[in-house]
Design an enzyme around this catalytic site. Structure first.
Site, PDB file in Angstrom:
ATOM      1  N   ASP A  86      29.524  -1.907  23.624  1.00  0.00           N
ATOM      2  CA  ASP A  86      29.044  -1.425  22.316  1.00  0.00           C
ATOM      3  C   ASP A  86      30.519  -0.340  22.215  1.00  0.00           C
ATOM      4  O   ASP A  86      31.388   0.464  22.767  1.00  0.00           O
ATOM      5  CB  ASP A  86      27.971  -0.190  22.470  1.00  0.00           C
ATOM      6  CG  ASP A  86      27.684   0.062  20.654  1.00  0.00           C
ATOM      7  OD1 ASP A  86      28.427   0.015  19.991  1.00  0.00           O
ATOM      8  OD2 ASP A  86      26.690   0.992  20.054  1.00  0.00           O
ATOM      9  N   LYS A 139      44.485  -6.415   8.749  1.00  0.00           N
ATOM     10  CA  LYS A 139      44.263  -5.625   7.411  1.00  0.00           C
ATOM     11  C   LYS A 139      42.802  -6.156   6.963  1.00  0.00           C
ATOM     12  O   LYS A 139      42.562  -7.345   7.195  1.00  0.00           O
ATOM     13  CB  LYS A 139      44.864  -6.749   5.885  1.00  0.00           C
ATOM     14  CG  LYS A 139      43.775  -8.247   5.434  1.00  0.00           C
ATOM     15  CD  LYS A 139      45.160  -8.548   3.951  1.00  0.00           C
ATOM     16  CE  LYS A 139      44.242  -8.560   3.248  1.00  0.00           C
ATOM     17  NZ  LYS A 139      43.384  -9.852   3.402  1.00  0.00           N
ATOM     18  N   HIS A 169      49.196 -10.363   7.261  1.00  0.00           N
ATOM     19  CA  HIS A 169      50.285 -11.881   7.723  1.00  0.00           C
ATOM     20  C   HIS A 169      51.563 -12.831   6.982  1.00  0.00           C
ATOM     21  O   HIS A 169      51.644 -13.738   7.439  1.00  0.00           O
ATOM     22  CB  HIS A 169      49.054 -13.047   8.383  1.00  0.00           C
ATOM     23  CG  HIS A 169      48.281 -13.438   6.840  1.00  0.00           C
ATOM     24  ND1 HIS A 169      47.350 -13.710   6.644  1.00  0.00           N
ATOM     25  CD2 HIS A 169      48.111 -14.456   6.329  1.00  0.00           C
ATOM     26  CE1 HIS A 169      47.289 -13.921   5.337  1.00  0.00           C
ATOM     27  NE2 HIS A 169      48.019 -15.248   5.556  1.00  0.00           N
ATOM     28  N   GLU A 207      44.787 -21.002  -5.113  1.00  0.00           N
ATOM     29  CA  GLU A 207      44.128 -21.485  -4.048  1.00  0.00           C
ATOM     30  C   GLU A 207      43.033 -22.396  -5.166  1.00  0.00           C
ATOM     31  O   GLU A 207      42.387 -22.090  -5.678  1.00  0.00           O
ATOM     32  CB  GLU A 207      43.553 -19.841  -3.372  1.00  0.00           C
ATOM     33  CG  GLU A 207      44.067 -19.279  -2.606  1.00  0.00           C
ATOM     34  CD  GLU A 207      43.712 -18.182  -1.739  1.00  0.00           C
ATOM     35  OE1 GLU A 207      44.432 -18.241  -0.516  1.00  0.00           O
ATOM     36  OE2 GLU A 207      42.723 -18.050  -1.909  1.00  0.00           O
ATOM     37  N   ASP A 226      41.912  -8.398  -1.456  1.00  0.00           N
ATOM     38  CA  ASP A 226      42.038  -9.135  -1.150  1.00  0.00           C
ATOM     39  C   ASP A 226      43.172  -9.489  -0.493  1.00  0.00           C
ATOM     40  O   ASP A 226      44.129  -9.511   0.496  1.00  0.00           O
ATOM     41  CB  ASP A 226      41.437  -9.888  -1.221  1.00  0.00           C
ATOM     42  CG  ASP A 226      41.512 -12.006  -0.330  1.00  0.00           C
ATOM     43  OD1 ASP A 226      40.977 -10.673   0.931  1.00  0.00           O
ATOM     44  OD2 ASP A 226      41.153 -11.896  -0.593  1.00  0.00           O
ATOM     45  N   HIS A 231      49.468  -9.130   0.285  1.00  0.00           N
ATOM     46  CA  HIS A 231      50.236 -10.238   0.175  1.00  0.00           C
ATOM     47  C   HIS A 231      51.756  -9.897  -0.321  1.00  0.00           C
ATOM     48  O   HIS A 231      52.532  -9.827  -0.848  1.00  0.00           O
ATOM     49  CB  HIS A 231      49.342 -11.090   0.708  1.00  0.00           C
ATOM     50  CG  HIS A 231      48.551 -11.223   0.952  1.00  0.00           C
ATOM     51  ND1 HIS A 231      48.591 -10.996   2.638  1.00  0.00           N
ATOM     52  CD2 HIS A 231      47.015 -11.760   1.337  1.00  0.00           C
ATOM     53  CE1 HIS A 231      47.492 -11.087   3.328  1.00  0.00           C
ATOM     54  NE2 HIS A 231      47.050 -11.696   2.895  1.00  0.00           N
ATOM     55  N   LYS A 317      40.462 -17.802  -7.033  1.00  0.00           N
ATOM     56  CA  LYS A 317      40.011 -17.998  -6.526  1.00  0.00           C
ATOM     57  C   LYS A 317      39.742 -19.851  -7.498  1.00  0.00           C
ATOM     58  O   LYS A 317      39.399 -19.388  -8.639  1.00  0.00           O
ATOM     59  CB  LYS A 317      38.994 -17.929  -5.092  1.00  0.00           C
ATOM     60  CG  LYS A 317      39.125 -17.166  -5.094  1.00  0.00           C
ATOM     61  CD  LYS A 317      39.294 -17.498  -3.429  1.00  0.00           C
ATOM     62  CE  LYS A 317      39.499 -16.190  -2.461  1.00  0.00           C
ATOM     63  NZ  LYS A 317      40.798 -16.764  -1.207  1.00  0.00           N
TER      64      LYS A 317
HETATM   65  C1  BG6 Z   1      43.608 -13.469   3.210  1.00  0.00           C
HETATM   66  C2  BG6 Z   1      42.931 -13.666   2.438  1.00  0.00           C
HETATM   67  O1  BG6 Z   1      44.199 -12.354   3.798  1.00  0.00           O
HETATM   68  O2  BG6 Z   1      44.613 -14.061   3.015  1.00  0.00           O
HETATM   69  C3  BG6 Z   1      42.340 -14.929   2.191  1.00  0.00           C
HETATM   70  O3  BG6 Z   1      42.038 -12.753   2.456  1.00  0.00           O
HETATM   71  C4  BG6 Z   1      43.286 -15.839   0.737  1.00  0.00           C
HETATM   72  O4  BG6 Z   1      41.426 -14.884   1.124  1.00  0.00           O
HETATM   73  C5  BG6 Z   1      44.565 -15.664   2.486  1.00  0.00           C
HETATM   74  O5  BG6 Z   1      42.595 -16.939   1.277  1.00  0.00           O
HETATM   75  C6  BG6 Z   1      45.658 -17.196   2.202  1.00  0.00           C
HETATM   76  O6  BG6 Z   1      46.477 -16.740   3.384  1.00  0.00           O
HETATM   77  P1  BG6 Z   1      47.154 -18.175   3.619  1.00  0.00           P
HETATM   78  O7  BG6 Z   1      48.027 -17.520   4.745  1.00  0.00           O
HETATM   79  O8  BG6 Z   1      45.508 -18.739   4.022  1.00  0.00           O
HETATM   80  O9  BG6 Z   1      47.741 -18.201   2.241  1.00  0.00           O
END
Ligand code: BG6
Length: 462
Positions: A86, A139, A169, A207, A226, A231, A317
């Site tokens: 834990d 994140k 990322h 997306e 998100d 990003h 989305k």
């Molecule tokens: C993530 C989000 O950080 O980034 C997702 O939580 C999103 O919802 C994703 O789809 C997009 O990143 P990538 O690299 O897959 O385009």
């Protein structure tokens, strides 16, 4: 300044989804490239045997692209040990200390729910595991300004700022690193890269899929939290920043932070929120959920360079295509010499960065068509990069964090300044407008940008 590399990697959340989908495939690729030579210690709650953990890791690599180097897999597994327990229990950290053996400079990677970040960081400090160590945090870093501040406070009480690596990322993607490079490795862009020549900037992260079983997470986040506040804001910062004083990453962080600080806080009417049909029937989603799966916004940066230039950001989305793109539209020529001078007939000249699925930079200009009339069309000069040998963002970012290179991470002041821009609209917003799947989202988002040539909706070649 040369940093001392970490001598162990600790993966908290080792049996979880993120580790399975992203982290272990990245570690496998790093072993293949000879970039991972230290022990890896997985930590998680389930009381699994090491064999079971090994099976899970093997499965994760298989699913991510297959095993084409059995020696690398054996090498990775031989480095891997496992501590279960834990995160609230100091005994877990005592076991971790033992598992670390002679390692004195571990990098702790937190692939765990954000609600546990604070607990784990505090326990690491209390167990003496933060000394000479680094912490890598996934994140979302906070969920609004107050929680980000609180988390920064907790992290800074245990680790110095240059030992905290906050992952976004997107910063590990080649096409996004190229924005910084392209802007400051060329001189032709600078004279036009400002309010005198730029009419508007738009950034889209589209997306063509839904929340993919992540309903529970999405209900706590929504599109703005998100992907936009992190990003897309990072992309804005790279496009909008001033040239850094030097190559060291502190200088880049300073300029990026200034962009967030100069952003005008968003108001309710700057934001259009949408929700795709059927979202409320996704598993773990509330029946009357108002969480947005689409978000478009208009942003201003009140700086000398960008005063008055609108920045339009959107993501959603279940849109018709899957791509990420920046389009910087220039002002039309001042004199309308030709009947079809832009933007009468379409868009004015622009610079376009396709960030995914490809890595293209396009410069669009009008050229005359053959014939008596002075009529032409807009064409793109296209620079394509094939990205052969590209590392995945996680390979790149984990490697950088373990080497102590903070260039591609986000700094405390920038994180807080970015949250400050969206803080009000996270709480005060119009209701999410339903939109049909495979459409470009609510019409209200088109109206917002209509006077600036509309959204660019490319059809992406498969
Ligand atoms: C993530 C989000 O950080 O980034 C997702 O939580 C999103 O919802 C994703 O789809 C997009 O990143 P990538 O690299 O897959 O385009």
């Amino acid at each position: 300044m040369k940093q001392t590399p970490s001598d162990a990697l600790v993966v908290f959340g080792a049996t979880g989804d993120l580790a399975h989908k992203m982290i272990f495939p990245a570690l496998y690729a790093m072993v293949k490239r000879g970039e991972l030579k230290v022990p890896v210690i997985g930590v998680a709650f389930p009381n699994w045997s090491l064999e079971r953990v090994h099976r899970r890791v093997t499965d994760s690599i298989k699913r991510a692209g297959g095993i084409n180097d059995k020696r690398a897999l054996r090498d990775l597994l031989s480095r891997l040990s496992y501590v279960s327990g834990d995160y609230k229990d100091p005994a877990t950290f005592a076991s971790l200390k033992k598992a670390l053996g002679k390692s004195r400079r571990p990098a702790h990677y937190l692939a765990i729910p954000p609600s546990l970040f604070g607990t784990v960081i505090e326990r690491l400090g209390a167990a003496g595991l933060a000394e000479n160590a680094r912490v890598i945090v996934e994140k979302p870093f906070g969920r609004d300004l107050a929680s980000a501040r609180e988390l920064n406070k907790v992290a800074r009480a245990v680790f110095p700022e240059d030992s905290i690596f906050r992952i976004d990322h997107f910063l590990g993607k080649e096409a996004i690193m190229n924005i910084l490079y392209f802007r400051f490795a060329n001189s032709f862009l600078e004279p036009i890269w400002n309010r005198n020549y730029v009419a508007s900037v738009q950034i889209t992260l589209a997306e063509n899929f839904g929340v993919k079983g992540r309903g529970a997470f999405y209900e706590t986040a929504g599109c703005l939290r998100d992907v936009i506040e992190n990003h897309l804001f990072q992309i804005v910062a790279l496009l909008a920043m001033e040239p850094p004083a030097g190559r060291d990453f502190g200088a880049v962080h300073t300029e990026k932070a200034k962009v967030f600080q100069a952003m005008r806080p968003l108001k309710r009417d700057d934001v259009v929120r949408g929700q795709y049909d059927g979202y409320r029937r996704e598993p773990d989603v509330a029946k009357h959920s108002d969480v947005e799966t689409y978000c478009a916004l208009r942003l201003f940066i009140d700086s000398w360079r960008w005063q008055g230039v609108p920045w339009f950001l959107r993501s959603g989305k279940f849109l018709p295509e899957n791509f990420t793109e920046v389009l910087v539209e220039l002002k039309a020529p001042p004199q309308k010499l030709f009947a079809d001078s832009s933007p009468v007939n379409g868009r004015a000249n622009y610079v376009r960065f396709q960030l995914s699925p490809g890595c293209d930079v396009a410069l669009a200009a009008r050229v005359k068509r053959a014939g008596k009339d002075f009529i032409g069309s807009q064409r793109e000069l296209l620079l394509c990069e094939e990205l052969i040998g590209e590392e995945t963002p996680y390979q790149r970012l984990l490697g950088d964090a373990m080497a102590g290179d903070g260039a591609l991470f986000t700094r405390e002041d920038a994180v807080e300044a970015a949250w400050a821009v969206v803080d009000t609209v996270l709480k005060k917003h119009h209701r999410a407008i339903p939109y049909k799947r495979k459409t470009w989202g609510p019409k209200q988002a088109d109206a917002m940008i209509a006077a600036f040539g509309g959204w660019h909706n490319p059809s992406i070649k498969k």
